[in-house]
Design a protein around this motif. Sequence first.
Motif, PDB file in Angstrom:
ATOM      1  N   GLU A  72       6.115  -7.904  -4.992  1.00  0.00           N
ATOM      2  CA  GLU A  72       6.245  -8.482  -6.501  1.00  0.00           C
ATOM      3  C   GLU A  72       7.443  -9.060  -6.834  1.00  0.00           C
ATOM      4  O   GLU A  72       8.423  -8.925  -6.082  1.00  0.00           O
ATOM      5  N   GLY A  73       7.408  -9.895  -7.710  1.00  0.00           N
ATOM      6  CA  GLY A  73       8.649 -10.466  -8.141  1.00  0.00           C
ATOM      7  C   GLY A  73       8.792 -10.502  -9.601  1.00  0.00           C
ATOM      8  O   GLY A  73       7.893 -10.338 -10.273  1.00  0.00           O
ATOM      9  N   ILE A  74       9.873 -11.155  -9.905  1.00  0.00           N
ATOM     10  CA  ILE A  74      10.469 -11.246 -11.440  1.00  0.00           C
ATOM     11  C   ILE A  74      10.537 -12.833 -11.677  1.00  0.00           C
ATOM     12  O   ILE A  74      11.323 -13.652 -10.869  1.00  0.00           O
ATOM     13  N   ILE A  75       9.628 -13.184 -12.804  1.00  0.00           N
ATOM     14  CA  ILE A  75       9.858 -14.657 -13.076  1.00  0.00           C
ATOM     15  C   ILE A  75      11.062 -14.851 -13.812  1.00  0.00           C
ATOM     16  O   ILE A  75      11.285 -14.311 -14.976  1.00  0.00           O
ATOM     17  N   ASN A  83      14.098 -16.440 -16.641  1.00  0.00           N
ATOM     18  CA  ASN A  83      13.795 -16.940 -17.933  1.00  0.00           C
ATOM     19  C   ASN A  83      14.735 -17.971 -17.980  1.00  0.00           C
ATOM     20  O   ASN A  83      15.855 -18.238 -17.550  1.00  0.00           O
ATOM     21  N   LEU A  84      14.322 -18.936 -18.990  1.00  0.00           N
ATOM     22  CA  LEU A  84      14.996 -20.197 -19.134  1.00  0.00           C
ATOM     23  C   LEU A  84      16.473 -20.164 -19.780  1.00  0.00           C
ATOM     24  O   LEU A  84      17.173 -20.393 -19.054  1.00  0.00           O
ATOM     25  N   GLU A  85      16.571 -19.229 -20.765  1.00  0.00           N
ATOM     26  CA  GLU A  85      17.685 -19.287 -21.461  1.00  0.00           C
ATOM     27  C   GLU A  85      18.637 -18.440 -20.584  1.00  0.00           C
ATOM     28  O   GLU A  85      19.831 -18.773 -20.532  1.00  0.00           O
ATOM     29  N   ALA A 102       0.895 -16.495  -3.169  1.00  0.00           N
ATOM     30  CA  ALA A 102       0.680 -15.979  -4.530  1.00  0.00           C
ATOM     31  C   ALA A 102      -0.306 -16.643  -5.482  1.00  0.00           C
ATOM     32  O   ALA A 102      -0.669 -16.223  -6.479  1.00  0.00           O
ATOM     33  N   TYR A 128      -0.076 -20.538 -13.831  1.00  0.00           N
ATOM     34  CA  TYR A 128       0.043 -19.149 -14.007  1.00  0.00           C
ATOM     35  C   TYR A 128       1.367 -18.709 -13.708  1.00  0.00           C
ATOM     36  O   TYR A 128       1.681 -17.335 -13.946  1.00  0.00           O
ATOM     37  N   ARG A 129       2.029 -19.049 -12.813  1.00  0.00           N
ATOM     38  CA  ARG A 129       3.410 -18.693 -12.530  1.00  0.00           C
ATOM     39  C   ARG A 129       3.750 -17.671 -11.354  1.00  0.00           C
ATOM     40  O   ARG A 129       4.633 -17.114 -11.211  1.00  0.00           O
ATOM     41  N   TYR A 130       2.535 -17.248 -10.960  1.00  0.00           N
ATOM     42  CA  TYR A 130       2.917 -16.080 -10.057  1.00  0.00           C
ATOM     43  C   TYR A 130       3.501 -16.973  -8.564  1.00  0.00           C
ATOM     44  O   TYR A 130       4.146 -15.973  -7.816  1.00  0.00           O
ATOM     45  N   ALA A 160       7.149 -15.886  -8.747  1.00  0.00           N
ATOM     46  CA  ALA A 160       7.313 -14.403  -8.437  1.00  0.00           C
ATOM     47  C   ALA A 160       7.230 -14.305  -7.114  1.00  0.00           C
ATOM     48  O   ALA A 160       8.036 -13.458  -6.587  1.00  0.00           O
ATOM     49  N   GLY A 161       6.441 -14.951  -6.373  1.00  0.00           N
ATOM     50  CA  GLY A 161       6.242 -14.843  -5.240  1.00  0.00           C
ATOM     51  C   GLY A 161       7.220 -15.595  -4.188  1.00  0.00           C
ATOM     52  O   GLY A 161       7.559 -15.268  -2.918  1.00  0.00           O
ATOM     53  N   PHE A 186       8.555 -23.625 -13.318  1.00  0.00           N
ATOM     54  CA  PHE A 186       7.275 -23.795 -14.101  1.00  0.00           C
ATOM     55  C   PHE A 186       7.869 -24.937 -15.153  1.00  0.00           C
ATOM     56  O   PHE A 186       8.985 -24.909 -15.718  1.00  0.00           O
TER      57      PHE A 186
END
Lengths: 397, 375
Positions: free
Chosen positions: B70-73, B75-77, B142, B167-169, B172-173, B181
């Motif tokens: 599992e991974g964390i996407i 954040n832009l800001e 992913a 989907y942006r997985y 995370a992968g 993205f």
Amino acid sequence: MKKIASTLLVAGTLASTALMADGAITAVKVNTNLDKVSYNSGVWKDAKFSSVTLYPQTTIKFNDKKANEKNAEPKAITAEIAAVYNGQRIAFMIKWPDGTKNVQYAGRTDSYADGFAVQFASNYSNPKELPYIGMGSEGRQVVIHLQKETVKIYEPNGNGDVWHQVNPNQTHLFGKDLAAFNKEVASIGNGDYERSYVGEGFRSMTEIKDGSNNSYSRIGYTGNGWSGTLSRDMKDAYVDLHADAIPVAFAIWDGENMGRNGLKYLTGWTSVELKKGSELTKALSGVVGGDIEAGKQAVAENCASCHQITPADAPSLMGPSLTNIGGYASADYIRESMMKPSAVVVPGYNRNAHSAYAWYNLEDGKRVSTMPDFSWLEAAQMDNIVAYLKTLKAEVK
Amino acid sequence: MSKRQLAMVMDLNKCIGCQTCTVACKTQWTNRNGREYMYWNNVETYPGTGYPKNWMELGGGFDAAGDLQEGIIPNLEADYGVPWDYNYDALQGGASFEPNIEPTWGPNWDEDEGAGMFPQDNYFFYLPRICNHCTNPGCLSACPRDAIFKREEDGVVLVDLDRCQGYRYCIAGCPYKKIYFNPKISKSEKCILCFPRVEQGLPPACAQQCVGRIRFVGFLDDENSQVHKLVHKYKVAIGLRPDYGTQPNVYYIPPTESPAKFDAEGKIIEGSTRLPIEELEKLFGDDVHHAIKTLKAEMKKRKETGESELMDLLIAYQHSDMFRLDNHYYQQVAHEKGRHALAPVDTRYIAGKYTETAHKMNFFHGGHGEAGGHH
């Protein structure tokens, strides 16, 4: 004796829950034009709304840690669905509760849209062998219409147009010409995310881009929930909906919980009746006989080593999780999966993601499930298992 | 698994953190259309937060059993930083110099901070990063839509924007967080190893523009390529975070030289080194010991005898030696796949394993009979 009686009593109550499967949706014949129907259209006054439950997709788990945390204990959602048709077109409306309006924005990387989809089976002549609910299966094609709430999206290279993708600072334009260029670029964006796809299983989904689907879909947020509509031709290159009843499945996404793709809520195949009392309705929502307690025991003995059965069990990568199987799989599908595991093979994870746990092997280009054949089970035992598996579903929110 | 693998080696002893590679990439690919925040190539200070912020702690990649984690996407800001600009045009009218938004975070926010106490034992080095074009890519694994693929001909990992549904997985992968993205088009995008340049005989923009000449490009199976020599012959170039299990194809010569520490009186502590070996072990695994040993031995040999193929190679005298592309091979692939074969725009770097057999291809040389390559 007393013990047996109480077991039967428990089984009886559980069995009656299984009986309360969602019924059919009645499609109402209208004489109105259904070319472009929205949730505001007057036609919905004549429509008959039915309550249909959408269950969280838990067959496979994705790799987004935050999203998995947000969806750790998913509950089912009840939507109100209606259908109308006029002979050439058929329209659906789905209303579902959602306390937050989520739009996918063009300036953020972490916004996810609320949305819905409607799925049709290309061939539904045999209600016992419908396509797999998740985007169809090999040789059993489905058509999916998707609509989600986005701001303007700029498709890359739409129509091979590279000129409008140039950085404005790198054009030769200045002043008014540059302003006109920026305006032209802005006009290319599309805020309507309506898409149609054909699919034969996870990862095979392909967008229909040649305009061969004549569909129209709208979505709108009203107070504390969404209303979505889809109208489409009753017959096109992908599906013919002229029948007494048609199997339709619905899905919704909750952007607040990072819903997209498989992080969704879905119905099982639901019978939409153009005429009352069809075989399809019986097949999809009929009574599941069998002893649920005995089924539970049999599942523990035969299935639990590879499948996750309840949310309390440890997740398994060996096979699809069955925690909501009763919510979105029909009894016939469950039965077929045990008798002929290779008839419908859920491709599951990307094969590179869990290389030690292949759900299928390719033999002469055909997917052969790694699940053993359970057709040796006695008919009564099979009924018990189906009856139990049909009880596996999340509670309604 | 691709048939051949194009690879890059970066010599960290020579990176001066000038960001020329970053700018080369940005102006070529990411200054427009929702890619503004992306740095397909970035140079970060190590130790540091990196780009995106703390990317090494965001998961993804594979465990020892080969299961995608599992991974964390990001954040832009908060993690990438929203790109900002200044009001240059308004300055003539007497306005004060202002950014268009209040910058709160961006790449290299902590540039040159490093770790340790100045002047006793502070240290840092630069870590340039692009997509690793992994042999076992986390992003590809992913993707639930099979929208990411690894080119058979050279192992370049690409996103099929037609299949990608945003989907942006993949983000995370990817344990390196080198896929991004694009919210404007709602699709994922990433470094493409400048494949349109490579197919035409030009190295990736980041490599060609590098003023420190730290980047070598070539096919791993081409025994005459410097990437092959550095990775396989001398084994001094190692993938970043091999423990992520993606088998990266960008390799690094670990930093071997760092100044000695100072004591409380400001005197040199003889025999000490500021760069903790643990940090290098974390980045490159245990192979880093062998690499450093070889590098030091060859350095010594060169000092004493004036001879060392490895040192000559790392000095990077000629671009035409550092970049060894394979035009004939790409022409052949194009022919086999019924694609339009691209004519080379630059023949200086095309001397790969298969190009050598095509000496009769006179591109620009007008009868010279040598298809590029410095011999």
